[in-house]
Design an enzyme around this catalytic site. Structure first.
Site: not given
Ligand SMILES: Cc1ncc(C[n+]2csc(CCOP(=O)(O)OP(=O)(O)O)c2C)c(N)n1
Ligand SMILES: [Mg+2]
Lengths: 158, 564
Positions: B50, B112-113, B162, B473
């Site tokens: 979803e 439920f749900q 529903k 990052m």
């Molecule tokens: C759902 C979610 N969880 C955690 C984060 C924190 N976060 C921001 S960038 C990142 C790393 C992303 O890694 P990747 O997809 O390999 O991209 P890269 O930075 O290596 O290009 C994280 C964990 C986020 N933005 N969104």
């Protein structure tokens, strides 16, 4: 923010519909604004209700609060009062053994009176500016109040 | 016409001109899915989660400019969708999301749900409804579409029990929307507009600060005209990429945390900020007290609450940015464009001093090269989505965007897992253009199940995985601010991305040289089936330049100059 925080009263006119009150209170909690007091009642002969919210914050915060309130879909109008008449009511339960004539005199000084007399307790009410109600509640401490209830403020612009 | 609540949903969507619905069925929404089965007015795309359905609807909405529609069931179906709602809310994306709910008689019984869906969505939607009677449904759905698309756009959630979808009632969709309490202010105050133009004419170092609101308002071409007529240089926010073409001589670049040195310096030196549909986000402004310190501020925004929220506006103009810019154009001849030549020169010098660039490496591909290369090969023809992380910032920095709605990314919420499903929505909205998703080895695993959707619905999105074996990052922040303690960011253990794609019926490539990359991209475009192109890139590359969190725009960490 280091700006000065001020007490403000905001009136909000909303459509009477399900969950409108939680939209307002969620907005305050979600954005970290204070609610000191909140009253709600329907506006006679209309589909609207009026909320009176006492809050505090810097000028910028108060401006944000009014704008954010206005963004809620069921909000018709938001007034942030500068010059207003403000009243609040309080009811206090005293043991019947206290000095009733003193209590009565005090109530009268704050637009109130004894409104109910039971076997063991009496109930007194006052209606005045919130600050004065506060004062009243301080003064009557010595008469051993058993229970105190405040209504929250309502306000109208002059 | 007397029809069921479920039929009303179909009728309303049809009358709203919806051609694509993203969703996932379940118990509480089954009556509506039964009607979906019987109709042929719109296509339904079955995402495999979803959250992905809502992101796909967002991608669809952003690429097409129309309202995106997603449909989900109660309970876990709804909670899975919440991230999508929050994402759309933060980025002002118009959506109508319809969820099933347990029957009215069971609401409040922990059935439920059952979950209090409107209670949860209240703080992450523009508005929401719990429908308690089918007779209200036509009005509510019509309002939902209107509210989603008008004013500052946003997601609207409609929760339908529903039994309401089974209830028969009168359907009349011809009533105009009557919302006395909701009247967006779209026309800017002409006196304020005049004053703003005068301020622009009087200023010495004015600067356009262009935001994503311009794209929402379909005002990019008007803004281009205004920029060219006035000769005033411009910076774009992350959300505004593509408002000006990448090669527009008035475009300095992106500003903010990973903005260019020249853009951030221009913002620090300007004497007049002209903010159009931008909201002074903390990732843009850096330290607020030092942001555009000596400048007056013109702020045009449809949302009064955005004005003077963070930075005080000297010339606040509430209105639709398209209307306001059109009015500005009428009187913009008061501004002498040649006056700003030396200011533009100053900015060009900033750019010469520290241009936005990167250093190539003889061993490993640089992620920035990959993005530039896709720009060279596909350029204007591709729509570009991203996930969240370093790859996202590099895309915003290095892709040569040339038109609005070309760049689709999760800005406000920064949702990993956004990119792939959003790219599916983009492809559904713009099938004739290539849909590319730049993603990371971390992000792609959040919603990689969408390979199935892509294969089934023949939505050939090209996912370019910039694989640095890191949550890059976060790793960058750990390197810079946590003394290189790379806590839980090492992604050395990985799936075989090629096989992963193939397992679903897609294609996969693993490349580590320029030649291999070119060949893979060419092949993927030709094969026209969903693809993973895994590019092995330099592991420890940092996104530069950078304003450290809470720092001032003019105090940037810069790319180290290369020793010759
Ligand atoms: C759902 C979610 N969880 C955690 C984060 C924190 N976060 C921001 S960038 C990142 C790393 C992303 O890694 P990747 O997809 O390999 O991209 P890269 O930075 O290596 O290009 C994280 C964990 C986020 N933005 N969104
Ligand atoms: Mg990575």
């Amino acid at each position: 923010m280091t700006e000065n925080s001020e007490r403000r009263v905001i009136s909000v006119i909303v459509v009477n519909e399900a969950s409108v009150l939680s939209r307002i209170t969620d907005l305050f909690s979600g954005r970290g604004y204070n609610i000191t007091s909140l009253t709600v009642a329907p506006i006679p002969d209309s589909k609207y209700s009026r909320l009176t919210i006492a809050t505090s914050g810097s000028v910028r915060v108060i401006e944000q609060i009014t704008k954010q309130l206005h963004k809620l879909i069921p909000v018709l109008r938001v007034y942030e009062h500068a010059d207003l008449v403000e009243k609040e009511m309080a009811m206090v339960k005293f043991p019947i053994t206290e000095n009733l004539s003193d209590i009565n005199t005090l109530c009268e000084a704050y637009n109130g009176k004894i409104v109910n007399v039971g076997e063991n307790v009496i109930i007194a009410m006052v209606a005045d500016e919130p600050k004065r109600v506060e004062n009243f509640l301080k003064v009557i401490k010595r008469y051993n109040p058993k229970e105190i209830v405040r209504s929250g403020a309502v306000a109208l612009e002059r | 016409m007397q029809i069921s609540g479920a039929q009303m949903v179909i009728e309303a969507l049809t009358l709203e001109g919806v051609d694509t619905v993203f969703g996932y069925p379940g118990g509480a929404i089954m009556n509506v899915y039964d009607e979906i089965y019987k109709q042929d007015k719109f296509q339904h795309i079955l995402n495999r989660h979803e959250q992905a359905a809502v992101h796909a609807a967002e991608g669809y909405a952003k690429a097409s400019g129309k309202v995106g529609v997603a449909m989900i069931t109660s309970g876990p179906g709804f909670t899975n969708a919440v991230t999508g709602l929050a994402d759309a809310y933060m980025d002002s994306i118009p959506l109508v999301v319809i969820s099933g709910q347990v029957p009215m008689s069971l609401i409040g019984t922990d059935a439920f749900q059952e979950i209090d869906a409107v209670g949860i969505s209240r703080s992450c939607t523009k508005h929401n409804y719990l429908v308690t009677d089918a007779k209200d449904l036509p009005r509510i759905l019509k309002e939902a579409f209107y509210i989603a698309a008008s004013g500052r756009p946003g997601p609207v959630h409609v929760d339908i029990p529903k039994d309401v979808t089974a209830q028969i009632a009168e359907f009349d969709y011809s009533q105009p929307v009557k919302l006395e309490t909701y009247k967006p202010h779209t026309k800017g105050n002409p006196r304020q507009i005049k004053k703003a133009i005068e301020a622009m004419a009087d200023s010495k170092r004015p600067l356009f600060y262009l935001g994503g609101g311009i794209i929402n308002a379909n005002a990019a071409y008007e803004v281009r005209e205004l920029v060219h007529k006035t000769g005033i240089p411009a910076v774009e926010t992350f959300m505004a990429r593509g408002v000006l073409a990448h090669d527009d001589e008035h475009l300095i670049g992106m500003l903010g945390m990973h903005g260019s040195y020249a853009a951030n310096m221009a913002m620090s030196e300007t004497d007049l900020v002209i903010a159009l549909g931008a909201r002074f986000d903390d990732r843009v402004t850096g330290k607020l007290s030092e942001f555009a310190k000596n400048a007056a501020v013109i702020h045009v925004d449809i949302d009064p609450a955005s004005i003077s929220k963070l930075v005080n506006a000297d010339f606040p103009i509430v209105g639709d940015v398209k209307n306001v810019v059109n009015e500005m154009l009428e009187i913009s001849s008061k501004i002498d464009a040649s006056k700003f030549e030396s200011w533009r020169e100053t900015i060009n010098n900033f750019d010469d001093l520290h241009p936005l660039t990167y250093h190539e490496d003889s061993e490993k591909l640089k992620p920035q090269w990959v993005i530039e290369r896709v720009g060279e090969l596909l350029g204007d023809d591709a729509n570009i989505s991203t996930d969240v992380g370093q790859h996202q910032m590099w895309t915003a920095q290095f892709y040569p965007f040339s038109r609005p709605r070309q760049f689709i990314s999760s800005g406000g919420l920064g949702t990993m897992g956004f990119g792939f499903p959003a790219a599916l929505g983009v492809k559904a909205a713009a099938p004739q253009q290539t849909s590319v998703n730049f993603t990371g080895d971390g992000s792609i695993l959040m919603n990689c199940q969408e390979l199935m959707t892509a294969v089934e619905k023949k939505l050939p999105v090209i996912n370019i995985i910039l694989n640095n074996n890191y949550l890059g990052m976060v790793r960058q922040w750990q390197t810079l601010f946590y003394d290189k303690r790379h806590s839980e960011t090492d992604l050395s253990v990985q799936p075989d991305f090629v096989k992963l794609s193939e397992a679903f019926g897609g294609i996969g490539y693993r490349v580590s040289t320029k030649e291999e990359f070119d060949a893979a991209l060419k092949d993927a475009v030709e094969k026209n089936v969903v693809a993973f192109i895994e590019v092995i890139v330099h592991r420890l590359e940092n996104v530069m330049p950078m304003v450290p969190s809470g720092g001032s725009l003019f105090n940037m960490m810069l790319l180290e100059k290369k020793e010759k």
